[in-house]
Write a protein that holds these residues in place. Structure first.
Motif, PDB file in Angstrom:
ATOM      1  N   ARG A 112       3.682   5.470  -5.964  1.00  0.00           N
ATOM      2  CA  ARG A 112       3.511   5.380  -7.422  1.00  0.00           C
ATOM      3  C   ARG A 112       2.398   6.306  -7.890  1.00  0.00           C
ATOM      4  O   ARG A 112       2.473   6.862  -8.990  1.00  0.00           O
ATOM      5  CB  ARG A 112       3.207   3.932  -7.812  1.00  0.00           C
ATOM      6  CG  ARG A 112       4.367   2.958  -7.551  1.00  0.00           C
ATOM      7  CD  ARG A 112       3.972   1.539  -7.896  1.00  0.00           C
ATOM      8  NE  ARG A 112       3.664   1.410  -9.326  1.00  0.00           N
ATOM      9  CZ  ARG A 112       3.038   0.367  -9.858  1.00  0.00           C
ATOM     10  NH1 ARG A 112       2.627  -0.618  -9.061  1.00  0.00           N
ATOM     11  NH2 ARG A 112       2.818   0.310 -11.146  1.00  0.00           N
ATOM     12  N   ILE A 113       1.371   6.488  -7.050  1.00  0.00           N
ATOM     13  CA  ILE A 113       0.293   7.417  -7.424  1.00  0.00           C
ATOM     14  C   ILE A 113       0.827   8.840  -7.491  1.00  0.00           C
ATOM     15  O   ILE A 113       0.497   9.616  -8.412  1.00  0.00           O
ATOM     16  CB  ILE A 113      -0.873   7.306  -6.429  1.00  0.00           C
ATOM     17  CG1 ILE A 113      -1.580   5.949  -6.579  1.00  0.00           C
ATOM     18  CG2 ILE A 113      -1.880   8.448  -6.624  1.00  0.00           C
ATOM     19  CD1 ILE A 113      -2.645   5.696  -5.551  1.00  0.00           C
ATOM     20  N   LEU A 164       0.829  -1.199   0.000  1.00  0.00           N
ATOM     21  CA  LEU A 164       0.000   0.000   0.000  1.00  0.00           C
ATOM     22  C   LEU A 164       0.871   1.259   0.000  1.00  0.00           C
ATOM     23  O   LEU A 164       0.598   2.229  -0.738  1.00  0.00           O
ATOM     24  CB  LEU A 164      -0.912  -0.010   1.227  1.00  0.00           C
ATOM     25  CG  LEU A 164      -1.850   1.194   1.394  1.00  0.00           C
ATOM     26  CD1 LEU A 164      -2.791   1.320   0.193  1.00  0.00           C
ATOM     27  CD2 LEU A 164      -2.651   1.079   2.696  1.00  0.00           C
ATOM     28  N   GLU A 165       1.920   1.278   0.787  1.00  0.00           N
ATOM     29  CA  GLU A 165       2.814   2.427   0.837  1.00  0.00           C
ATOM     30  C   GLU A 165       3.501   2.638  -0.511  1.00  0.00           C
ATOM     31  O   GLU A 165       3.622   3.785  -0.985  1.00  0.00           O
ATOM     32  CB  GLU A 165       3.854   2.228   1.937  1.00  0.00           C
ATOM     33  CG  GLU A 165       4.783   3.408   2.133  1.00  0.00           C
ATOM     34  CD  GLU A 165       4.036   4.669   2.557  1.00  0.00           C
ATOM     35  OE1 GLU A 165       4.543   5.773   2.270  1.00  0.00           O
ATOM     36  OE2 GLU A 165       2.961   4.548   3.177  1.00  0.00           O
ATOM     37  N   LEU A 166       3.908   1.545  -1.123  1.00  0.00           N
ATOM     38  CA  LEU A 166       4.543   1.652  -2.438  1.00  0.00           C
ATOM     39  C   LEU A 166       3.567   2.160  -3.481  1.00  0.00           C
ATOM     40  O   LEU A 166       3.930   2.970  -4.360  1.00  0.00           O
ATOM     41  CB  LEU A 166       5.103   0.289  -2.835  1.00  0.00           C
ATOM     42  CG  LEU A 166       5.881   0.228  -4.160  1.00  0.00           C
ATOM     43  CD1 LEU A 166       7.072   1.187  -4.120  1.00  0.00           C
ATOM     44  CD2 LEU A 166       6.352  -1.191  -4.440  1.00  0.00           C
ATOM     45  N   THR A 167       2.318   1.720  -3.421  1.00  0.00           N
ATOM     46  CA  THR A 167       1.308   2.169  -4.377  1.00  0.00           C
ATOM     47  C   THR A 167       1.037   3.663  -4.214  1.00  0.00           C
ATOM     48  O   THR A 167       0.835   4.388  -5.208  1.00  0.00           O
ATOM     49  CB  THR A 167       0.016   1.359  -4.180  1.00  0.00           C
ATOM     50  OG1 THR A 167       0.283  -0.024  -4.403  1.00  0.00           O
ATOM     51  CG2 THR A 167      -1.074   1.811  -5.153  1.00  0.00           C
ATOM     52  N   ALA A 188       0.412   5.009 -10.980  1.00  0.00           N
ATOM     53  CA  ALA A 188      -0.703   4.175 -10.509  1.00  0.00           C
ATOM     54  C   ALA A 188      -1.939   5.043 -10.339  1.00  0.00           C
ATOM     55  O   ALA A 188      -1.840   6.278 -10.230  1.00  0.00           O
ATOM     56  CB  ALA A 188      -0.346   3.473  -9.204  1.00  0.00           C
ATOM     57  N   GLU A 189      -3.095   4.378 -10.304  1.00  0.00           N
ATOM     58  CA  GLU A 189      -4.368   5.058 -10.159  1.00  0.00           C
ATOM     59  C   GLU A 189      -4.837   5.023  -8.701  1.00  0.00           C
ATOM     60  O   GLU A 189      -4.470   4.101  -7.950  1.00  0.00           O
ATOM     61  CB  GLU A 189      -5.424   4.391 -11.040  1.00  0.00           C
ATOM     62  CG  GLU A 189      -5.109   4.429 -12.529  1.00  0.00           C
ATOM     63  CD  GLU A 189      -5.108   5.848 -13.074  1.00  0.00           C
ATOM     64  OE1 GLU A 189      -5.844   6.695 -12.520  1.00  0.00           O
ATOM     65  OE2 GLU A 189      -4.366   6.098 -14.045  1.00  0.00           O
ATOM     66  N   PRO A 190      -5.660   6.006  -8.280  1.00  0.00           N
ATOM     67  CA  PRO A 190      -6.200   5.984  -6.905  1.00  0.00           C
ATOM     68  C   PRO A 190      -7.000   4.722  -6.598  1.00  0.00           C
ATOM     69  O   PRO A 190      -7.068   4.281  -5.452  1.00  0.00           O
ATOM     70  CB  PRO A 190      -7.082   7.233  -6.856  1.00  0.00           C
ATOM     71  CG  PRO A 190      -6.481   8.143  -7.873  1.00  0.00           C
ATOM     72  CD  PRO A 190      -5.978   7.260  -8.984  1.00  0.00           C
TER      73      PRO A 190
END
Length: 490
Positions: free
Chosen positions: A229-230, A223-226, A235-237
């Motif tokens: 990336r957002i 989750l932290e990596l995503t 990455a998308e929300p």
């Protein structure tokens, strides 16, 4: 005249012995039920080896026929902590104390009834009374008289068991005592199996909680990596929302596992005869247990002499058979004999003097002539025996089904464990490969986290399968009667 008298005496003696000999066999003697007319539990014979493991790392169990199972069967699990806890529970558990007290009650009731019916009852009496007698009550004109009367004596009472009713009643009480003994052993077996199952469950929950913590850590990192990336536009929300949902669902499972583990702690304490908040209770892990490599199996004809529930049902059949004999005996004559000898005097000083002796001897033979209730009681007792026999058959069939279910569980859960072991090995290989690729820069950190999560998810299922195999072994020993045999009755 003397010849006639002698003939009547001889006839009476012959009649007495005919009644006596006939009455001793009132009702049929109990016949032990025939063993099941089958030599197997399932339609197809199970292999001696429970499963052909696809990998050598999977422990296999062997089912073999035997004539006897040792009583300390739980020692096969190889846990000293478990052995200590079981011995403590067998000594301190209040449910066992209640079963033991019930057994003692049944034994003492038998002893009391045995003493009251097998032997004459002897009682002593000593009395003193002051009386006023009015002769006018008998038509005399003398004045009223007052006097004291003292009595001392011994009385003997005995009922001859001509029809065998007392013997059958004692037989029923002895069978009830046997039933309570089998109930006690059943309670011991159930307690032991429950302790082991709870300990294994606790160990599995502990390992699952540790595995779930690793999964949570992996999902939090994903989750932290995503989120990073957002922020970088990679990455998308919606990706964050999906991972957040998965993370919270995993986190929600942790309190449930924690509650279940805490409940196993409370249950183990109570089973051991302690309060739920008592300290110094052992904590178990699956690593504390060794899977029994051999599972001893009794054939059905020996199983019925080893399971306490079957033996208890047989004892109830014996009770019903004896009570039927009691009902039959009520249709026959009954002979009661009483004798009293003592002393009676107007003063204590003359109580044991000459001329104060008094005695009586009474014999009474009674025969029911018209009592419509007695045949109905006999039919009711026969119906009760039929019900007990049908219940015995039901218990035997249920026991055979129990063994069949356990055999299938051992077979199928071993196969499941083998498949999950292979899956765990494959997921570990994938994780090792991903870690190597990540170190070389050929795979991203996100891919590594996903591989770690999949590996831990597989490990969760493997822990459950490992616990089920241990619990199946416990169920197997329990289905075999836990090492109890009629010859070793405690």
């Amino acid at each position: 005249m003397n010849k006639i008298k002698k003939s009547w005496i001889q006839t009476g003696i012959k009649l007495f012995f005919v009644i006596f000999l006939t009455g001793c066999t009132a009702g049929p003697d109990f016949q032990q039920p025939s063993p099941p007319d089958t030599d197997h539990y399932i339609s197809d014979s199970i292999s001696a080896k429970t499963v052909s493991a696809p990998t050598e790392s999977v422990d296999m169990q062997y089912v073999f026929e035997t004539e006897k199972i040792h009583q300390d069967w739980w020692s096969e699990l190889g846990s000293d902590k478990l052995n200590t806890l079981i011995h403590e529970a067998l000594d301190q558990n209040p449910t066992l104390h209640a079963a033991q007290a019930t057994l003692r009650e049944a034994q003492e009731i038998y002893a009391a009834r045995s003493g009251a019916t097998r032997y004459p009852q002897v009682g002593g009496n000593l009395s003193a009374q002051r009386q006023r007698f009015n002769p006018a009550a008998t038509g005399q004109s003398d004045g009223a008289r007052e006097f004291s009367l003292y009595n001392a004596g011994i009385g003997v009472r005995y009922t001859f068991d001509l029809a065998g009713g007392n013997r059958r009643a004692l037989e029923a009480l002895a069978a009830r005592s046997d039933y309570q003994q089998f109930q006690l052993h059943g309670a011991r077996l159930t307690l032991t199996a429950r302790i082991i199952t709870t300990a294994v469950t606790q160990g599995a929950l502990s390992m699952q909680m540790e595995t779930l913590k690793k999964i949570l850590a992996s999902q939090e990192s994903q989750l932290e990596l995503t989120r990073k990336r957002i922020r970088l536009g990679q990455a998308e929300p919606d990706d964050e929302s999906a991972l957040q949902t998965q993370l919270e669902q995993t986190r929600a499972a942790m309190p449930l596992l924690r509650l279940q583990r805490q409940q196993t702690e409370h249950l183990l304490a109570v089973l051991a005869g302690r309060a739920p908040g008592a300290g110094n209770m052992p904590s178990f892990s699956l690593e504390d247990f060794t899977l029994p490599p051999d599972l001893p199996k009794l054939v059905p004809s020996e199983l019925v002499r080893a399971r306490p529930d079957i033996l208890g049902a047989e004892a109830l059949m014996h009770v019903a058979n004896a009570e039927y004999g009691v009902a039959v005996s009520r249709l026959y004559p009954q002979l009661n004999l009483s004798a009293d000898i003592g002393s009676q005097a107007l003063t204590t000083g003359a109580l044991f003097g000459s001329g104060s002796a008094a005695w009586s001897l009474v014999s009474q033979l009674t025969q029911p002539l018209f009592n419509p209730g007695l045949p109905a009681e006999k039919r009711a007792a026969l119906a009760a025996f039929d019900a007990a026999a049908a219940n015995y058959q039901a218990v035997v069939l249920e026991s055979l089904r129990n063994v069949a279910d356990v055999l299938r569980a051992v077979e199928n859960d071993t196969e499941r464990y083998a498949a999950l072991s292979a899956a765990d090995a494959a997921s570990q290989n994938l994780l090792n490969s991903m870690e190597h690729r990540y170190a070389l820069g050929a795979a991203g950190y996100y891919d590594l986290l996903i591989a770690q999560e999949h590996s831990q998810q597989t490990r969760l299922a493997l822990i459950d399968a490992q616990a089920r195999r241990l619990i199946n072994s416990v169920s197997f020993y329990q289905a075999m009667g836990g090492g109890f045999f009629m010859g070793n009755a405690p």
